[in-house]
Design a protein around this motif. Structure first.
Motif, short mmCIF file in Angstrom:
data_model
loop_
_atom_site.label_atom_id
_atom_site.label_comp_id
_atom_site.label_asym_id
_atom_site.label_seq_id
_atom_site.Cartn_x
_atom_site.Cartn_y
_atom_site.Cartn_z
N PRO A 13 0.83 -1.20 0.00
CA PRO A 13 0.00 0.00 0.00
C PRO A 13 0.87 1.26 0.00
O PRO A 13 1.81 1.36 0.77
CB PRO A 13 -0.77 -0.11 1.33
CG PRO A 13 -0.75 -1.54 1.67
CD PRO A 13 0.53 -2.10 1.11
N ALA A 61 -10.32 -6.59 5.78
CA ALA A 61 -9.79 -7.91 5.34
C ALA A 61 -9.72 -7.97 3.83
O ALA A 61 -10.31 -7.15 3.12
CB ALA A 61 -10.72 -9.01 5.85
N ARG A 91 -3.17 -10.88 -5.74
CA ARG A 91 -2.60 -10.44 -4.47
C ARG A 91 -2.16 -11.66 -3.64
O ARG A 91 -1.39 -11.53 -2.70
CB ARG A 91 -3.67 -9.65 -3.69
CG ARG A 91 -3.08 -8.73 -2.68
CD ARG A 91 -4.13 -7.83 -2.09
NE ARG A 91 -4.52 -6.78 -3.01
CZ ARG A 91 -4.75 -5.53 -2.61
NH1 ARG A 91 -4.61 -5.23 -1.35
NH2 ARG A 91 -5.12 -4.63 -3.46
N GLN A 95 -4.67 -16.64 -6.23
CA GLN A 95 -5.14 -15.76 -7.30
C GLN A 95 -4.18 -15.79 -8.49
O GLN A 95 -4.61 -15.86 -9.65
CB GLN A 95 -5.27 -14.32 -6.78
CG GLN A 95 -6.35 -14.13 -5.76
CD GLN A 95 -6.39 -12.71 -5.22
OE1 GLN A 95 -5.80 -11.77 -5.78
NE2 GLN A 95 -7.08 -12.53 -4.10
N1 LIG Z 1 -6.72 -8.92 -5.23
C1 LIG Z 1 -7.43 -8.74 -4.10
N2 LIG Z 1 -7.74 -9.80 -3.30
C2 LIG Z 1 -8.44 -9.63 -2.18
N3 LIG Z 1 -8.91 -8.45 -1.74
C3 LIG Z 1 -8.63 -7.36 -2.50
C4 LIG Z 1 -7.90 -7.44 -3.71
N4 LIG Z 1 -7.77 -6.19 -4.23
C5 LIG Z 1 -8.41 -5.36 -3.39
N5 LIG Z 1 -8.93 -6.06 -2.34
C6 LIG Z 1 -9.72 -5.52 -1.22
C7 LIG Z 1 -8.85 -5.44 0.03
C8 LIG Z 1 -8.32 -4.02 -0.04
O1 LIG Z 1 -7.94 -3.50 1.21
C9 LIG Z 1 -9.52 -3.28 -0.61
C10 LIG Z 1 -9.15 -2.00 -1.32
O2 LIG Z 1 -8.14 -2.32 -2.26
P1 LIG Z 1 -7.12 -1.15 -2.72
O3 LIG Z 1 -7.90 0.02 -3.17
O4 LIG Z 1 -6.15 -1.79 -3.66
O5 LIG Z 1 -6.43 -0.69 -1.38
P2 LIG Z 1 -5.29 -1.36 -0.51
O6 LIG Z 1 -4.71 -2.47 -1.29
O7 LIG Z 1 -4.32 -0.27 -0.24
O8 LIG Z 1 -6.02 -1.82 0.72
O9 LIG Z 1 -10.14 -4.21 -1.53
#
Ligand SMILES: Nc1ncnc2c1ncn2[C@H]1C[C@H](O)[C@@H](COP(=O)(O)OP(=O)(O)O)O1
Ligand SMILES: Nc1nc2c(ncn2[C@@H]2O[C@H](COP(=O)(O)OP(=O)(O)OP(=O)(O)O)[C@@H](O)[C@H]2O)c(=O)[nH]1
Length: 226
Positions: A13, A61, A91, A95
């Motif tokens: 992040p 989460a 992530r 995945q």
């Molecule tokens: N690939 C992924 N797998 C699981 N949860 C995810 C994801 N991408 C995003 N999320 C969920 C959890 C993240 O805290 C939220 C917001 O995502 P983001 O905008 O990329 O912010 P950050 O990653 O800084 O939390 O959405």
């Protein structure tokens, strides 16, 4: 049909994935698909996936892998005629394996940014929730403090951008991201970049992509904005 280009950008992040992805999309005509932005669209549209994802995101989460992979792969199926850059997905290793079984990636960019830099950047990050536009009071401030340049609507700060929340997010990111980084390193497509400034990293990423992205992407797709 010219060969399409598939890439992923990984990073903790605040590392600059969104900032760099926007520059890549503008410079090379790739479609930038951010998992966070796509989730927020689904939440706003109250789709079945959005309603489910909201219950996890509200608790800080990760969204479960099977929900995330179904959502992202169905979106990618609509983009089969485009070159793209994924931000925030994959992530987890689960995945990444599902993505790798569906698409062959050309490049994976991994941003390695020091903790203190991440803390400083997120302390000054302001976001326009509806559009996902990102500002930084030190790096790219809005014309009027607290107000989105385009819509004039108020900017907000993410609760979990606070320094005390960041350390836990970072530890979790490192645990989850390491096997993904190792997987793409083993595939020979990982490119790691370390610095405290995006403007110093950008030229290296831009020249890497210039050598990797097929020149026959076609003028419509490959728009040079230098
Ligand atoms: N690939 C992924 N797998 C699981 N949860 C995810 C994801 N991408 C995003 N999320 C969920 C959890 C993240 O805290 C939220 C917001 O995502 P983001 O905008 O990329 O912010 P950050 O990653 O800084 O939390 O959405
Ligand atoms: N000072 C400074 N801020 C930067 C730099 N690059 C990006 N930022 C800002 O730092 C913050 C984080 O950048 P993002 O592009 O949102 O990072 P990200 O990896 O997408 O972050 P997440 O969405 O939380 O995963 C934003 O406010 C950016 O405007 C930089 O080189 N210097």
């Amino acid at each position: 049909m010219s060969k399409l280009f598939r890439a992923v950008i990984l990073g903790p992040p605040g590392s600059g994935k969104g900032t760099i992805s926007e520059r890549v999309a503008n410079s090379f005509g790739l479609k930038h698909l951010s998992s966070g932005d796509f989730l927020r669209e689904n939440i706003a549209a109250k789709t079945e996936a959005g309603v489910l994802a909201k219950t996890y995101i509200e608790k800080g989460a990760l969204v479960p892998d099977h929900v995330m992979t179904r959502l992202m792969l169905s979106r990618l199926e609509e983009m089969t005629r485009h070159s793209w850059l994924l931000d925030g997905f994959p992530r987890t290793l689960a995945q990444a394996k599902v993505l790798n079984s569906a698409f062959e990636l050309d490049v994976v960019i991994s941003l390695n940014i020091p903790l203190e830099t991440l803390k400083e950047r997120l302390r000054h990050r302001w976001i326009h929730p509806a559009s996902g536009r990102v500002y930084n009071m030190c790096f790219n401030p809005p014309r009027v403090q607290g107000v989105d340049d385009i819509s004039g609507e108020p900017l907000i700060q993410h609760e979990d951008d606070r320094p005390e929340a960041l350390v836990a997010r970072l530890r979790h990111y490192k645990d989850v991201a390491k096997p993904v980084i190792d997987l793409y390193r083993a595939k020979g497509i990982l490119h790691m970049f370390s610095d405290t400034e995006t403007d110093r990293i950008w030229p290296y990423i831009s020249s890497l992509l210039s050598t990797k992205i097929p020149t026959d992407l076609g003028d419509a797709q490959r728009v040079r904005t230098h």
